[in-house]
Enzyme design. Structure first.
Site, PDB file in Angstrom:
ATOM      1  N   LYS A  18      34.871 -40.345  36.054  1.00  0.00           N
ATOM      2  CA  LYS A  18      35.913 -39.431  37.122  1.00  0.00           C
ATOM      3  C   LYS A  18      36.771 -39.192  36.463  1.00  0.00           C
ATOM      4  O   LYS A  18      37.186 -38.857  34.684  1.00  0.00           O
ATOM      5  CB  LYS A  18      36.347 -40.075  37.356  1.00  0.00           C
ATOM      6  CG  LYS A  18      37.187 -39.663  38.870  1.00  0.00           C
ATOM      7  CD  LYS A  18      36.315 -39.722  39.757  1.00  0.00           C
ATOM      8  CE  LYS A  18      36.734 -38.703  41.275  1.00  0.00           C
ATOM      9  NZ  LYS A  18      35.652 -39.735  42.284  1.00  0.00           N
TER      10      LYS A  18
ATOM     11  N   SER B 184      25.110 -34.136  44.244  1.00  0.00           N
ATOM     12  CA  SER B 184      24.861 -33.738  42.975  1.00  0.00           C
ATOM     13  C   SER B 184      24.094 -33.678  42.333  1.00  0.00           C
ATOM     14  O   SER B 184      23.628 -32.713  41.413  1.00  0.00           O
ATOM     15  CB  SER B 184      26.028 -34.184  42.765  1.00  0.00           C
ATOM     16  OG  SER B 184      27.533 -33.191  42.784  1.00  0.00           O
TER      17      SER B 184
HETATM   18  P1  NAD Z   1      40.068 -32.848  50.330  1.00  0.00           P
HETATM   19  O1  NAD Z   1      40.991 -32.246  49.448  1.00  0.00           O
HETATM   20  O2  NAD Z   1      38.991 -31.812  50.920  1.00  0.00           O
HETATM   21  O3  NAD Z   1      41.058 -33.738  51.916  1.00  0.00           O
HETATM   22  C1  NAD Z   1      41.164 -34.240  51.653  1.00  0.00           C
HETATM   23  C2  NAD Z   1      42.382 -34.646  53.437  1.00  0.00           C
HETATM   24  O4  NAD Z   1      42.915 -35.788  52.979  1.00  0.00           O
HETATM   25  C3  NAD Z   1      43.169 -33.564  53.379  1.00  0.00           C
HETATM   26  O5  NAD Z   1      43.125 -33.099  54.456  1.00  0.00           O
HETATM   27  C4  NAD Z   1      44.369 -33.958  53.399  1.00  0.00           C
HETATM   28  O6  NAD Z   1      45.373 -33.049  54.280  1.00  0.00           O
HETATM   29  C5  NAD Z   1      44.057 -35.275  53.914  1.00  0.00           C
HETATM   30  N1  NAD Z   1      44.729 -36.581  53.929  1.00  0.00           N
HETATM   31  C6  NAD Z   1      45.554 -36.221  52.337  1.00  0.00           C
HETATM   32  N2  NAD Z   1      46.455 -37.475  52.108  1.00  0.00           N
HETATM   33  C7  NAD Z   1      46.544 -38.213  53.723  1.00  0.00           C
HETATM   34  C8  NAD Z   1      47.292 -39.150  54.086  1.00  0.00           C
HETATM   35  N3  NAD Z   1      48.156 -39.584  53.708  1.00  0.00           N
HETATM   36  N4  NAD Z   1      47.099 -39.278  55.166  1.00  0.00           N
HETATM   37  C9  NAD Z   1      45.531 -38.388  55.968  1.00  0.00           C
HETATM   38  N5  NAD Z   1      45.088 -37.210  55.717  1.00  0.00           N
HETATM   39  C10 NAD Z   1      45.569 -37.145  53.806  1.00  0.00           C
HETATM   40  O7  NAD Z   1      38.958 -33.948  50.099  1.00  0.00           O
HETATM   41  P2  NAD Z   1      37.591 -34.562  49.899  1.00  0.00           P
HETATM   42  O8  NAD Z   1      36.395 -33.836  48.833  1.00  0.00           O
HETATM   43  O9  NAD Z   1      37.407 -34.990  51.429  1.00  0.00           O
HETATM   44  O10 NAD Z   1      37.698 -36.671  49.832  1.00  0.00           O
HETATM   45  C11 NAD Z   1      38.687 -37.351  50.504  1.00  0.00           C
HETATM   46  C12 NAD Z   1      37.683 -38.650  49.962  1.00  0.00           C
HETATM   47  O11 NAD Z   1      36.652 -38.018  50.203  1.00  0.00           O
HETATM   48  C13 NAD Z   1      38.415 -39.033  48.876  1.00  0.00           C
HETATM   49  O12 NAD Z   1      38.944 -40.161  48.665  1.00  0.00           O
HETATM   50  C14 NAD Z   1      37.599 -38.150  47.886  1.00  0.00           C
HETATM   51  O13 NAD Z   1      37.222 -38.978  46.297  1.00  0.00           O
HETATM   52  C15 NAD Z   1      36.113 -38.705  48.830  1.00  0.00           C
HETATM   53  N6  NAD Z   1      34.731 -38.356  48.273  1.00  0.00           N
HETATM   54  C16 NAD Z   1      34.758 -36.754  48.324  1.00  0.00           C
HETATM   55  C17 NAD Z   1      33.390 -36.633  47.651  1.00  0.00           C
HETATM   56  C18 NAD Z   1      32.915 -35.170  47.841  1.00  0.00           C
HETATM   57  O14 NAD Z   1      31.682 -34.714  47.452  1.00  0.00           O
HETATM   58  N7  NAD Z   1      34.720 -34.379  47.662  1.00  0.00           N
HETATM   59  C19 NAD Z   1      32.553 -37.489  46.858  1.00  0.00           C
HETATM   60  C20 NAD Z   1      32.889 -38.637  47.680  1.00  0.00           C
HETATM   61  C21 NAD Z   1      34.394 -39.627  47.474  1.00  0.00           C
END
Ligand code: NAD
Length: 420
Positions: free
Chosen positions: A103, A349
């Site tokens: 990471k 991925s």
């Molecule tokens: P992103 O930045 O697209 O979305 C995150 C969202 O969470 C945003 O809408 C933000 O406004 C919201 N947010 C932030 N803090 C918040 C809070 N306290 N309460 C409510 N909403 C809140 O990110 P993402 O890529 O969608 O990732 C989201 C989660 O999924 C993370 O934990 C990430 O590690 C995990 N994840 C992502 C992927 C990926 O492919 N992008 C893969 C596996 C896991």
């Protein structure tokens, strides 16, 4: 040791109790293989220079090159990066991908940077970590507040440094730069597939399951969209600025359109009945399925008792703390853990990396059907382990991942082998 990494390692201890593991394996997984910290010096638009703290952690590469996203967030720190790399190690093992876990992160609020500053920051990240990453060593991807365009800049910077385009160094790139069809919605889709694959076991159905989702970003949006299309009722949504609840149901596509236009979810009412509430209230609201899809540490010892959902699908990484797990378990709440529920992202991925390496690109149908094929046996196996051993789904998923990592470690010989 305290903090997120220490919390993450508790999962390993819990899983090890249910599997005969050679002590060598646990010793190997105790600490990350390597972690690099750097200071990224970036020229700002006003001519000044600013430094940003950045990290990359390669947790374990026994099963293959390491894989994991890069996060841009003001609260990123080395402890969080190590915890996320640890989770990736287990997630890749659970999904049976030939990868170890890694990471990366930058401590930055990207909202305070211009587009050009974000490009310079992203290129600076690759310059700092160029010898650490690589298509056969460590392959980054997007995470919170990083996106396709940033992955494209990073791949481009890496190619410039090594003297030739190297798309396989990073996944989650734009399609025209070697990205894969189906990567954008893969994490949300993977969560949706896991839920549907286990719907009988979990007791969910479109007609009776009302859904609340926290974190309406990339992952959360796509999962909500697929659930809505299948007939599930989405009754609550939130992002970092607001939370909305409507027992009649919210159309996530219309809500995203509203968010794109106005910059916030607030006011994204589809029928005038929508109630606005705090994020904390939304987590504790009445529903049948709660999907945390924002950040870690959202369901904790403080609020777990107030959670009303009987089922939680973890799309975020680490949204539930170990002390919350104990409370949820006591209440009979089923938690489909992150390392299974959100493994769709890293799986596609992996498909992107395979396509880049072979130079042959798949159709969307191929990507989606292979994603389902990859997740199906793993979801089934985790459920089986849960039933056979009488453990919760998270521990079952860790047992499953640990078993695969342990076999790889043991293939090099363990104390038992060398002392016999
Ligand atoms: P992103 O930045 O697209 O979305 C995150 C969202 O969470 C945003 O809408 C933000 O406004 C919201 N947010 C932030 N803090 C918040 C809070 N306290 N309460 C409510 N909403 C809140 O990110 P993402 O890529 O969608 O990732 C989201 C989660 O999924 C993370 O934990 C990430 O590690 C995990 N994840 C992502 C992927 C990926 O492919 N992008 C893969 C596996 C896991």
């Amino acid at each position: 040791m305290s903090g997120l990494f220490a919390e993450a390692r508790k999962r390993l201890k819990a899983a090890a109790k249910h599997l005969e593991v050679d002590p060598d394996v646990l010793e190997k997984l105790k600490y990350p293989k390597e972690t690099l910290a750097a200071s990224l010096m970036v020229r700002m638009d006003d001519g000044s220079r600013r430094s940003f703290k950045a990290w990359r952690c390669r947790y374990d590469d026994t099963r293959g090159p390491t894989k994991g996203g890069i996060r841009y967030h003001p609260q990123v720190n080395i402890d969080e990066v190590m915890a996320l790399a640890f989770w990736m190690t287990f997630k890749c093992a659970v999904a049976n991908l030939p990868f170890g876990g890694a990471k990366g992160g930058v401590s930055v609020n990207p909202r305070q940077l211009s587009k050009a500053e974000i490009e310079r920051l992203s290129r600076a990240y690759v310059q700092a970590f160029a010898s650490f990453i690589g298509p056969d060593r460590d392959i980054p991807a997007p995470d919170v507040y990083t996106n396709q365009m940033i992955m494209g800049w990073m791949a481009n910077e890496y190619g410039a440094m090594v003297g030739h385009p190297t798309p396989a160094v990073i996944t989650g790139k734009p399609l025209v730069l070697g990205g894969s069809l189906g990567r954008e919605d893969a994490t949300g889709r993977g969560g949706y597939y896991v839920l549907r694959l286990l719907e009988k076991e979990l007791g969910v159905s479109p007609e009776k399951t009302r859904v609340v989702l926290q974190g309406f970003g990339n992952v959360g949006y796509h999962c909500a969209r697929l659930l809505h299309e299948a007939g599930f009722r989405i009754i609550g949504l939130s992002d970092s600025t607001s939370a909305i609840y409507d027992s009649d149901g919210i159309d996530p596509v219309a809500a995203m359109e509203h968010k794109r236009k106005t910059g916030a979810l607030a006011g994204a009412s589809t029928n005038g009945k929508t109630v606005e509430m705090s994020n904390a209230e939304l987590l504790e609201s009445e529903c049948d399925l709660l999907i945390p899809a924002a950040l870690e540490n959202q369901i904790t010892g403080e609020n777990a008792d107030n959670i009303k959902a009987p089922l939680i699908l973890e799309l975020a990484n680490g949204p539930t703390t170990p002390d919350a797990d104990a409370i949820l378990d006591r209440k009979g709440v089923t938690v489909v853990p992150d390392i299974l529920a959100n493994a769709g992202g890293v799986t596609v991925s992996y498909f992107e990396w395979v396509q880049n390496k072979s130079g042959y690109y798949w159709t969307l149908e191929e990507v989606q059907s292979r994603l389902r094929q990859f997740l199906e046996p793993e979801a089934t196996r985790v459920w089986q382990l849960k039933q056979d051993k009488g453990i919760d789904m998270r521990t079952a998923a860790y047992v499953h991942g640990l078993d695969r990592i342990a076999q790889a470690v043991a293939a090099h010989g363990t104390k038992a082998y060398f002392s016999s």
